[in-house]
Design an enzyme around this catalytic site. Structure first.
Site, mmCIF file in Angstrom:
data_model
loop_
_atom_site.group_PDB
_atom_site.id
_atom_site.type_symbol
_atom_site.label_atom_id
_atom_site.label_comp_id
_atom_site.label_asym_id
_atom_site.label_seq_id
_atom_site.Cartn_x
_atom_site.Cartn_y
_atom_site.Cartn_z
ATOM 1 N N ASN A 167 0.945 -1.491 0.172
ATOM 2 C CA ASN A 167 -0.408 -0.231 0.026
ATOM 3 C C ASN A 167 0.471 1.049 -0.072
ATOM 4 O O ASN A 167 1.345 1.151 1.214
ATOM 5 C CB ASN A 167 -0.641 0.206 1.486
ATOM 6 C CG ASN A 167 -1.823 1.321 1.691
ATOM 7 O OD1 ASN A 167 -1.567 2.132 0.623
ATOM 8 N ND2 ASN A 167 -3.513 1.375 1.805
ATOM 9 N N ASP B 234 0.005 4.138 -0.156
ATOM 10 C CA ASP B 234 -1.012 5.497 0.139
ATOM 11 C C ASP B 234 0.190 6.415 1.570
ATOM 12 O O ASP B 234 0.084 7.752 1.268
ATOM 13 C CB ASP B 234 -1.433 5.494 1.572
ATOM 14 C CG ASP B 234 -3.079 4.998 0.952
ATOM 15 O OD1 ASP B 234 -2.760 4.447 -0.639
ATOM 16 O OD2 ASP B 234 -3.926 4.143 0.858
ATOM 17 N N HIS B 235 0.967 5.809 1.895
ATOM 18 C CA HIS B 235 2.091 6.642 3.060
ATOM 19 C C HIS B 235 2.509 7.216 2.110
ATOM 20 O O HIS B 235 3.389 7.953 2.719
ATOM 21 C CB HIS B 235 2.365 5.303 4.230
ATOM 22 C CG HIS B 235 0.985 4.490 4.803
ATOM 23 N ND1 HIS B 235 0.228 4.930 5.491
ATOM 24 C CD2 HIS B 235 0.877 3.561 4.265
ATOM 25 C CE1 HIS B 235 0.032 3.909 5.951
ATOM 26 N NE2 HIS B 235 0.204 3.021 5.302
ATOM 27 N N HIS C 143 -5.148 3.660 -1.533
ATOM 28 C CA HIS C 143 -7.115 3.902 -1.311
ATOM 29 C C HIS C 143 -7.207 5.421 -1.472
ATOM 30 O O HIS C 143 -6.675 6.216 -1.351
ATOM 31 C CB HIS C 143 -6.704 4.161 0.332
ATOM 32 C CG HIS C 143 -8.258 4.263 0.897
ATOM 33 N ND1 HIS C 143 -8.482 4.249 2.393
ATOM 34 C CD2 HIS C 143 -9.496 4.052 0.199
ATOM 35 C CE1 HIS C 143 -9.629 4.380 2.241
ATOM 36 N NE2 HIS C 143 -10.408 4.764 1.365
ATOM 37 N N ARG D 186 -9.016 8.199 -1.472
ATOM 38 C CA ARG D 186 -10.168 8.554 -0.328
ATOM 39 C C ARG D 186 -10.729 9.643 -1.361
ATOM 40 O O ARG D 186 -10.437 10.557 -2.050
ATOM 41 C CB ARG D 186 -9.920 8.883 0.482
ATOM 42 C CG ARG D 186 -9.190 8.454 2.102
ATOM 43 C CD ARG D 186 -8.699 8.749 3.171
ATOM 44 N NE ARG D 186 -9.578 8.756 3.764
ATOM 45 C CZ ARG D 186 -9.960 7.591 5.045
ATOM 46 N NH1 ARG D 186 -9.065 6.778 5.026
ATOM 47 N NH2 ARG D 186 -11.121 7.935 5.477
ATOM 48 N N ARG E 180 -6.654 12.727 0.553
ATOM 49 C CA ARG E 180 -5.934 13.421 1.357
ATOM 50 C C ARG E 180 -4.704 12.921 0.984
ATOM 51 O O ARG E 180 -4.013 12.845 1.687
ATOM 52 C CB ARG E 180 -6.157 13.189 3.299
ATOM 53 C CG ARG E 180 -6.609 11.250 3.793
ATOM 54 C CD ARG E 180 -6.679 11.312 4.685
ATOM 55 N NE ARG E 180 -7.761 11.395 5.296
ATOM 56 C CZ ARG E 180 -7.800 10.444 6.386
ATOM 57 N NH1 ARG E 180 -7.447 9.763 6.889
ATOM 58 N NH2 ARG E 180 -9.735 11.428 6.700
ATOM 59 N N GLU F 236 -8.632 0.335 -3.780
ATOM 60 C CA GLU F 236 -9.167 0.625 -2.436
ATOM 61 C C GLU F 236 -10.274 1.743 -3.068
ATOM 62 O O GLU F 236 -9.314 3.225 -2.675
ATOM 63 C CB GLU F 236 -8.250 0.939 -1.337
ATOM 64 C CG GLU F 236 -8.853 0.073 -0.392
ATOM 65 C CD GLU F 236 -7.436 -0.688 1.215
ATOM 66 O OE1 GLU F 236 -6.446 -0.700 0.851
ATOM 67 O OE2 GLU F 236 -8.002 1.116 1.650
ATOM 68 N N THR G 280 -8.843 3.647 7.938
ATOM 69 C CA THR G 280 -9.558 2.565 7.965
ATOM 70 C C THR G 280 -10.074 1.999 9.375
ATOM 71 O O THR G 280 -9.614 1.276 9.814
ATOM 72 C CB THR G 280 -9.907 1.148 6.771
ATOM 73 O OG1 THR G 280 -8.932 2.351 5.641
ATOM 74 C CG2 THR G 280 -11.101 0.959 6.691
ATOM 75 N N GLU H 131 -10.632 -9.486 2.605
ATOM 76 C CA GLU H 131 -10.077 -9.472 2.946
ATOM 77 C C GLU H 131 -9.864 -8.646 4.754
ATOM 78 O O GLU H 131 -10.673 -8.242 5.013
ATOM 79 C CB GLU H 131 -9.689 -7.816 2.625
ATOM 80 C CG GLU H 131 -7.893 -7.173 3.378
ATOM 81 C CD GLU H 131 -7.194 -5.827 2.452
ATOM 82 O OE1 GLU H 131 -7.505 -5.793 1.661
ATOM 83 O OE2 GLU H 131 -6.290 -5.951 3.948
ATOM 84 N N HIS I 151 -4.176 -4.581 7.690
ATOM 85 C CA HIS I 151 -3.979 -3.074 8.319
ATOM 86 C C HIS I 151 -3.547 -3.737 9.904
ATOM 87 O O HIS I 151 -3.556 -4.582 10.015
ATOM 88 C CB HIS I 151 -5.545 -2.737 9.206
ATOM 89 C CG HIS I 151 -6.115 -2.094 9.239
ATOM 90 N ND1 HIS I 151 -6.467 -0.996 8.335
ATOM 91 C CD2 HIS I 151 -5.208 -0.995 10.836
ATOM 92 C CE1 HIS I 151 -6.998 0.228 8.897
ATOM 93 N NE2 HIS I 151 -5.910 -0.211 9.908
ATOM 94 N N GLY J 213 0.856 -1.463 4.488
ATOM 95 C CA GLY J 213 2.001 -0.680 4.003
ATOM 96 C C GLY J 213 2.742 0.611 4.917
ATOM 97 O O GLY J 213 3.703 0.553 5.208
#
Ligand code: PXP
Length: 241
Positions: free
Chosen positions: A7, A9-10, A43, A45, A49, A70, A101, A151, A191, A213
């Protein structure tokens, strides 16, 4: 061999801290797949963000592996999925105020909406994963909704402090994974999975893929992304018996 979906996103979160152009999640995706990531998760969103529309478009065009998009089950996201055509979509609940999430989808509450949503994605040949808590009732509803994949949310396992609580959460994940697999669904987990808590999950045969992630991107700050990805790929495949 178990699969790793990174992931990114970070990486986008770090970029958005300065609203600039680096670090670029697209570059991270390309490096990660060269060093063993089997797919890339983003993801997108509603509030954009971290990941932006441009990131998803470029990642989907440039990667050699596949994209797991996602997203929340909204009309806006459905249109984006139709245009991007990722190999797979993971549907997640989304709240504006949350840091990340929190909790899985409430499949019972949203059953009719999700059944139609999954059907729409299937009509575009997109596989659908539902992000849910490790709960047998939810697994059964996921099957009725026609999910290809579930998941399992591993947040409670990752956050458990005592050994007893951790074991209790692990048992829920094992039971859920076995039930889902028996019903013909593929099993992913995600997660809060890190280099310390991954070993127990790596023992569960039914788990095909790990969506990770934060821990990998954090480790990459110290050892670099190639090494961080390699370490996690080896950890998820460290079955001891
Ligand atoms: N899977 C889902 C559905 C998520 O929402 C997230 C967090 O973005 C992850 C996996 C990855 O979680 P983490 O960043 O804690 O590894």
């Amino acid at each position: 061999m178990k699969k790793l979906s990174l992931n990114v996103d970070h990486v986008a979160t770090l970029r958005e801290a300065r609203k600039g152009s680096f670090p670029d999640p697209v570059a991270a995706a390309l490096i990660a797949e060269q060093w063993g990531a089997d797919s890339i998760t983003t993801h997108l969103r509603e509030d954009r963000r971290h990941i932006q529309d441009r990131d998803v478009e470029m990642i989907s065009k440039l990667i050699q592996t596949s994209l797991n998009l996602e997203m929340a089950a909204t009309e806006e996201m459905l249109k984006i999925a139709y245009s991007i055509r990722p190999k797979m979509v993971t549907l997640v609940p989304e709240k504006r105020e949350e840091i990340t999430t929190e909790g899985g989808l409430d499949l019972i509450l949203a059953k009719d909406h999700l059944t139609q949503f999954v059907k729409n994605l299937h009509s575009s040949n997109i596989k659908v994963s539902l992000f849910i808590d490790p709960d047998i009732d939810m697994i059964k509803v996921a099957h009725k909704i026609n999910a290809d994949i579930i998941e399992l949310h591993t947040g409670s396992y990752a956050n458990a402090i005592s050994d007893q609580d951790k074991y209790k959460e692990l048992l829920k994940i094992i039971d859920s994974a076995k039930t889902a697999s028996r019903l013909g669904m593929r099993v992913h987990v995600g997660h809060g999975i890190n280099y310390h808590n991954v070993a127990e999950l790596a023992q569960i045969d039914e788990i095909e893929e790990f969506a990770i992630g934060h821990s990998i991107i954090s480790q990459a700050v110290f050892v670099g992304l190639p090494q961080a990805v390699k370490e996690m790929k080896s950890a998820i495949n460290s079955k001891t018996k």
